[in-house]
Design an enzyme around this catalytic site. Structure first.
Site, PDB file in Angstrom:
ATOM      1  N   ARG A  15       9.327  -1.754  95.393  1.00  0.00           N
ATOM      2  CA  ARG A  15      10.475  -1.104  96.044  1.00  0.00           C
ATOM      3  C   ARG A  15      10.343   0.426  95.959  1.00  0.00           C
ATOM      4  O   ARG A  15      10.067   1.106  96.949  1.00  0.00           O
ATOM      5  CB  ARG A  15      11.780  -1.593  95.387  1.00  0.00           C
ATOM      6  CG  ARG A  15      13.038  -1.240  96.167  1.00  0.00           C
ATOM      7  CD  ARG A  15      13.553   0.169  95.960  1.00  0.00           C
ATOM      8  NE  ARG A  15      13.821   0.499  94.567  1.00  0.00           N
ATOM      9  CZ  ARG A  15      14.098   1.724  94.149  1.00  0.00           C
ATOM     10  NH1 ARG A  15      14.113   2.745  95.004  1.00  0.00           N
ATOM     11  NH2 ARG A  15      14.310   1.972  92.870  1.00  0.00           N
ATOM     12  N   ASP A  16      10.517   0.974  94.787  1.00  0.00           N
ATOM     13  CA  ASP A  16      10.479   2.437  94.652  1.00  0.00           C
ATOM     14  C   ASP A  16       9.099   2.958  95.042  1.00  0.00           C
ATOM     15  O   ASP A  16       8.961   4.018  95.657  1.00  0.00           O
ATOM     16  CB  ASP A  16      10.795   2.809  93.194  1.00  0.00           C
ATOM     17  CG  ASP A  16      11.315   4.228  93.036  1.00  0.00           C
ATOM     18  OD1 ASP A  16      11.008   5.072  93.877  1.00  0.00           O
ATOM     19  OD2 ASP A  16      12.029   4.488  92.054  1.00  0.00           O
ATOM     20  N   HIS A 207      14.722   5.492  83.823  1.00  0.00           N
ATOM     21  CA  HIS A 207      13.950   5.429  85.084  1.00  0.00           C
ATOM     22  C   HIS A 207      13.396   6.834  85.324  1.00  0.00           C
ATOM     23  O   HIS A 207      14.080   7.705  85.843  1.00  0.00           O
ATOM     24  CB  HIS A 207      14.912   4.994  86.194  1.00  0.00           C
ATOM     25  CG  HIS A 207      14.336   4.901  87.575  1.00  0.00           C
ATOM     26  ND1 HIS A 207      14.128   3.694  88.222  1.00  0.00           N
ATOM     27  CD2 HIS A 207      13.971   5.851  88.468  1.00  0.00           C
ATOM     28  CE1 HIS A 207      13.660   3.921  89.444  1.00  0.00           C
ATOM     29  NE2 HIS A 207      13.555   5.229  89.620  1.00  0.00           N
ATOM     30  N   HIS A 209      10.777   9.377  86.910  1.00  0.00           N
ATOM     31  CA  HIS A 209       9.693   9.772  87.819  1.00  0.00           C
ATOM     32  C   HIS A 209       8.845  10.796  87.062  1.00  0.00           C
ATOM     33  O   HIS A 209       9.348  11.516  86.185  1.00  0.00           O
ATOM     34  CB  HIS A 209      10.275  10.324  89.123  1.00  0.00           C
ATOM     35  CG  HIS A 209      10.793   9.229  90.012  1.00  0.00           C
ATOM     36  ND1 HIS A 209      10.074   8.719  91.053  1.00  0.00           N
ATOM     37  CD2 HIS A 209      11.942   8.508  89.966  1.00  0.00           C
ATOM     38  CE1 HIS A 209      10.755   7.742  91.635  1.00  0.00           C
ATOM     39  NE2 HIS A 209      11.904   7.592  90.991  1.00  0.00           N
ATOM     40  N   CYS A 240      11.114   9.126  96.138  1.00  0.00           N
ATOM     41  CA  CYS A 240      12.306   8.809  96.904  1.00  0.00           C
ATOM     42  C   CYS A 240      12.237   9.576  98.207  1.00  0.00           C
ATOM     43  O   CYS A 240      12.036  10.788  98.196  1.00  0.00           O
ATOM     44  CB  CYS A 240      13.567   9.164  96.128  1.00  0.00           C
ATOM     45  SG  CYS A 240      15.054   8.906  97.096  1.00  0.00           S
ATOM     46  N   ASN A 249       7.181   6.890  90.147  1.00  0.00           N
ATOM     47  CA  ASN A 249       7.648   6.572  88.805  1.00  0.00           C
ATOM     48  C   ASN A 249       6.465   6.639  87.853  1.00  0.00           C
ATOM     49  O   ASN A 249       5.324   6.531  88.278  1.00  0.00           O
ATOM     50  CB  ASN A 249       8.160   5.127  88.754  1.00  0.00           C
ATOM     51  CG  ASN A 249       9.587   5.016  89.192  1.00  0.00           C
ATOM     52  OD1 ASN A 249       9.864   4.836  90.351  1.00  0.00           O
ATOM     53  ND2 ASN A 249      10.480   5.162  88.257  1.00  0.00           N
TER      54      ASN A 249
HETATM   55  P1  HMG Z   1      25.237   5.339 107.325  1.00  0.00           P
HETATM   56  O1  HMG Z   1      24.452   5.798 108.485  1.00  0.00           O
HETATM   57  O2  HMG Z   1      26.331   6.189 106.814  1.00  0.00           O
HETATM   58  O3  HMG Z   1      25.779   3.848 107.549  1.00  0.00           O
HETATM   59  O4  HMG Z   1      24.206   5.053 106.160  1.00  0.00           O
HETATM   60  P2  HMG Z   1      26.741   3.201 108.572  1.00  0.00           P
HETATM   61  O5  HMG Z   1      27.561   2.197 107.816  1.00  0.00           O
HETATM   62  O6  HMG Z   1      27.427   4.246 109.406  1.00  0.00           O
HETATM   63  O7  HMG Z   1      25.715   2.377 109.511  1.00  0.00           O
HETATM   64  C1  HMG Z   1      24.795   3.032 110.377  1.00  0.00           C
HETATM   65  C2  HMG Z   1      23.804   2.007 110.913  1.00  0.00           C
HETATM   66  O8  HMG Z   1      23.047   1.419 109.853  1.00  0.00           O
HETATM   67  C3  HMG Z   1      24.478   0.829 111.626  1.00  0.00           C
HETATM   68  O9  HMG Z   1      23.564   0.378 112.626  1.00  0.00           O
HETATM   69  C4  HMG Z   1      24.549  -0.212 110.544  1.00  0.00           C
HETATM   70  O10 HMG Z   1      24.623  -1.536 111.037  1.00  0.00           O
HETATM   71  C5  HMG Z   1      23.249  -0.003 109.795  1.00  0.00           C
HETATM   72  P3  HMG Z   1      23.719   0.806 114.173  1.00  0.00           P
HETATM   73  O11 HMG Z   1      25.111   0.362 114.522  1.00  0.00           O
HETATM   74  O12 HMG Z   1      23.559   2.307 114.190  1.00  0.00           O
HETATM   75  O13 HMG Z   1      22.600   0.081 114.813  1.00  0.00           O
HETATM   76  N1  HMG Z   1      23.333  -0.393 108.394  1.00  0.00           N
HETATM   77  C6  HMG Z   1      22.471  -1.240 107.799  1.00  0.00           C
HETATM   78  N2  HMG Z   1      21.398  -1.916 108.250  1.00  0.00           N
HETATM   79  C7  HMG Z   1      20.749  -2.724 107.382  1.00  0.00           C
HETATM   80  N3  HMG Z   1      21.118  -2.845 106.064  1.00  0.00           N
HETATM   81  C8  HMG Z   1      22.167  -2.184 105.573  1.00  0.00           C
HETATM   82  C9  HMG Z   1      22.903  -1.345 106.469  1.00  0.00           C
HETATM   83  N4  HMG Z   1      23.987  -0.564 106.298  1.00  0.00           N
HETATM   84  C10 HMG Z   1      24.243   0.003 107.492  1.00  0.00           C
HETATM   85  N5  HMG Z   1      22.519  -2.314 104.300  1.00  0.00           N
HETATM   86  C11 HMG Z   1      23.539   3.753 104.243  1.00  0.00           C
HETATM   87  C12 HMG Z   1      24.633   4.575 104.895  1.00  0.00           C
HETATM   88  C13 HMG Z   1      23.945   3.530 102.801  1.00  0.00           C
HETATM   89  C14 HMG Z   1      23.404   2.410 104.960  1.00  0.00           C
HETATM   90  C15 HMG Z   1      22.196   4.530 104.364  1.00  0.00           C
HETATM   91  O14 HMG Z   1      22.412   5.830 103.898  1.00  0.00           O
HETATM   92  C16 HMG Z   1      21.077   3.894 103.601  1.00  0.00           C
HETATM   93  O15 HMG Z   1      20.605   2.810 103.937  1.00  0.00           O
HETATM   94  N6  HMG Z   1      20.587   4.570 102.539  1.00  0.00           N
HETATM   95  C17 HMG Z   1      19.559   4.047 101.707  1.00  0.00           C
HETATM   96  C18 HMG Z   1      18.725   5.167 101.161  1.00  0.00           C
HETATM   97  C19 HMG Z   1      17.666   4.608 100.235  1.00  0.00           C
HETATM   98  O16 HMG Z   1      17.321   3.422 100.289  1.00  0.00           O
HETATM   99  N7  HMG Z   1      17.115   5.470  99.360  1.00  0.00           N
HETATM  100  C20 HMG Z   1      16.085   5.083  98.450  1.00  0.00           C
HETATM  101  C21 HMG Z   1      16.560   4.167  97.382  1.00  0.00           C
HETATM  102  S1  HMG Z   1      17.450   4.985  96.083  1.00  0.00           S
HETATM  103  C22 HMG Z   1      16.205   5.615  95.066  1.00  0.00           C
HETATM  104  O17 HMG Z   1      15.061   5.567  95.389  1.00  0.00           O
HETATM  105  C23 HMG Z   1      16.602   6.152  93.714  1.00  0.00           C
HETATM  106  C24 HMG Z   1      16.306   5.167  92.575  1.00  0.00           C
HETATM  107  O18 HMG Z   1      14.934   4.828  92.548  1.00  0.00           O
HETATM  108  C25 HMG Z   1      16.707   5.795  91.234  1.00  0.00           C
HETATM  109  C26 HMG Z   1      16.132   7.185  91.027  1.00  0.00           C
HETATM  110  O19 HMG Z   1      14.913   7.392  91.138  1.00  0.00           O
HETATM  111  O20 HMG Z   1      16.941   8.060  90.757  1.00  0.00           O
HETATM  112  C27 HMG Z   1      17.094   3.867  92.733  1.00  0.00           C
HETATM  113 MG    MG Z   2      13.378   6.020  91.686  1.00  0.00          MG
END
Ligand code: HMG
Ligand code: MG
Length: 302
Positions: A15-16, A207, A209, A240, A249
Site C-alpha cells: 500500500r504505502d 510509522h 518514513h 506519500c 518507509n
Molecule cells: P474529494 O474529492 O473531496 O471527495 O476527495 P468527494 O467525496 O467530493 O468525491 C469526489 C469523487 O471521488 C467522486 O467521484 C466520488 O465518487 C469519488 P465523481 O463523482 O467525481 O466521479 N470517491 C471515491 N472513489 C472511490 N473510493 C472512495 C471515494 N471517495 C470518493 N473511497 C477523498 C476526498 C478522501 C476521497 C480523497 O481525498 C482521497 O481519496 N484521498 C486519499 C489520499 C490518499 O490515499 N493518500 C495516501 C494515503 S495516506 C498516507 O500515505 C499516510 C500514511 O502512510 C501515514 C503516514 O505516512 O503519515 C497512512
Molecule cells: Mg506512510
C-alpha cells in the site's frame, strides 16, 4: 521501561510502498508481492486502499488484489478507507480490517483528504459504526506527527488529542506517522512521552518514513519507550503522493535486522523477506532501498 519481548511488524509495502509508484503495476505483480510477504511470515499486511482513483490511481485495483491473494490463516490483510464509500468498497471485497487516516496538521489534512482534521474525524464516525456492525477492526493513522511539509512544526499535544479521539471512536490502535521522515530520536521519545501520558503505549504504533535516515533510530527510541508495533515497507518502497519528496518507509528487512539483533521475536524469515523485496524491485526496475538486503547480496557475490 524495559524493551518489548515481541514486536509486530505491519507490512505496508503493497500500500504505502506501491501507492507512490508512477508506472502501472499489474494486479498479478501486487498479488505476488502480498503472497511473498505472507510466505515470509509477516502477520499483518496492508494490501491496498479504497480511496478515490482520481487521487491515487495506483491503488485502483485493490478489490481485484484482495480477490486474488492467497489468504493465510493468522495473517491480517488490511486496507485504507478514507470515507464510507471506501469502507463499503472494502467490505464488498471481503476486507476484515481497515485503517482510517487523519493528520496532525491542518495543511496536510486538506492536501491528503481534502478536509479539515475535525471534518475527517466526523467522516470516520459512520465508518466506525458500520465497522462495528460488520465486525471489522479499525486501525487509526495520524500523519505528520513530527512535522508537516506545509505547516512545519507539530505540537505533540495536538497528536495526543487526535490519538485520544481515534481510540475513543473505536480504533484499536493508533499508528503515529512521521510522513516526511524529519523526526529524530529525541523528538520521538518526547512525542511518545506526551501521547503516552493518557494512552497506554500498547495502543500505539510507529510509522517512520526514512527520508532523513532517522527511521531506525526512531524505532529504537520508540522501543525504549515501550512501543511494540512498527509499520515498515519491504525494500523501503514508498512515500506519500501528497507529501512531495517524502521517501519510502523504513525497510522491513532493516527493521528485522535491528530486532533480531536485540533478540526480539517477530516470526519473520529474513531470507524470504529479502527475496520478496528483490522480486518487486526487479518488477519495478528500481534499486532495493534496504541496506540489509544490499549488504547480504554483496556478501553473496563476494
Ligand atoms: P474529494 O474529492 O473531496 O471527495 O476527495 P468527494 O467525496 O467530493 O468525491 C469526489 C469523487 O471521488 C467522486 O467521484 C466520488 O465518487 C469519488 P465523481 O463523482 O467525481 O466521479 N470517491 C471515491 N472513489 C472511490 N473510493 C472512495 C471515494 N471517495 C470518493 N473511497 C477523498 C476526498 C478522501 C476521497 C480523497 O481525498 C482521497 O481519496 N484521498 C486519499 C489520499 C490518499 O490515499 N493518500 C495516501 C494515503 S495516506 C498516507 O500515505 C499516510 C500514511 O502512510 C501515514 C503516514 O505516512 O503519515 C497512512
Ligand atoms: Mg506512510
Amino acid at each position: 521501561m524495559s524493551m518489548p519481548q515481541q514486536v509486530r511488524l505491519v507490512e505496508v509495502g503493497p500500500r504505502d510502498g506501491l501507492q507512490n509508484e508512477k508506472q502501472p503495476i499489474s494486479v498479478a505483480d501486487k498479488v505476488r508481492l502480498v503472497d511473498d510477504l505472507s510466505a515470509a511470515g509477516l502477520s499483518y499486511i496492508e494490501v491496498g486502499s479504497f480511496v478515490s482513483p482520481k487521487w491515487v490511481p495506483q491503488m485502483a485495483g485493490s478489490a481485484e488484489v484482495f480477490a486474488a491473494i492467497q489468504q493465510q490463516p493468522g495473517v491480517t490483510y488490511a486496507a485504507l478507507a478514507p470515507n464510507l464509500k471506501g469502507f463499503e468498497g472494502a467490505l464488498e471485497a471481503g476486507v476484515k480490517e481497515v485503517a482510517v487516516f487523519a493528520a496532525a496538521s491542518e495543511g496536510f489534512s486538506q492536501k491528503n483528504i481534502n478536509c479539515s482534521i475535525a471534518e475527517s474525524l466526523q467522516r470516520f464516525e459512520p465508518i466506525m459504526a458500520a465497522a462495528r456492525e460488520h465486525g471489522v477492526r479499525v486501525r487509526g493513522y495520524i500523519s505528520c506527527v513530527l512535522g508537516c511539509p506545509i505547516d512545519g512544526d507539530v505540537a505533540p499535544e495536538q497528536v495526543a488529542a487526535i490519538a485520544r479521539e481515534l481510540l475513543d471512536s473505536g480504533c484499536y490502535e493508533v499508528s503515529l506517522g512521521d510522513t516526511i521522515g524529519v523526526g529524530t530520536a529525541g523528538d520521538t521519545r518526547r512525542l511518545i512521552e506526551v501521547v503516552g501520558r493518557d494512552i497506554d503505549r500498547s495502543l500505539l504504533a510507529g510509522h517512520f518514513h526514512d527520508t532523513y535516515g532517522q527511521a531506525l533510530a526512531n524505532i529504537h527510541a520508540s522501543l525504549l519507550e515501550g512501543v511494540a508495533v512498527f509499520d515498515s515497507s519491504v525494500a523501503g518502497l514508498g512515500g506519500c503522493p501528497y507529501a512531495k519528496g517524502a521517501t519510502g518507509n523504513v525497510a522491513s528487512e532493516d527493521v528485522l535486522y535491528l530486532l533480531n539483533g536485540l533478540g526480539i521475536q517477530t516470526g519473520i524469515d529474513m531470507a524470504a523477506l529479502v527475496q520478496a523485496g528483490q522480486h518487486i524491485c526487479n518488477v519495478l526496475g528500481k534499486d532495493n532501498g534496504s541496506r540489509v538486503t544490499r549488504a547480504l547480496l554483496a556478501r553473496e557475490q563476494a
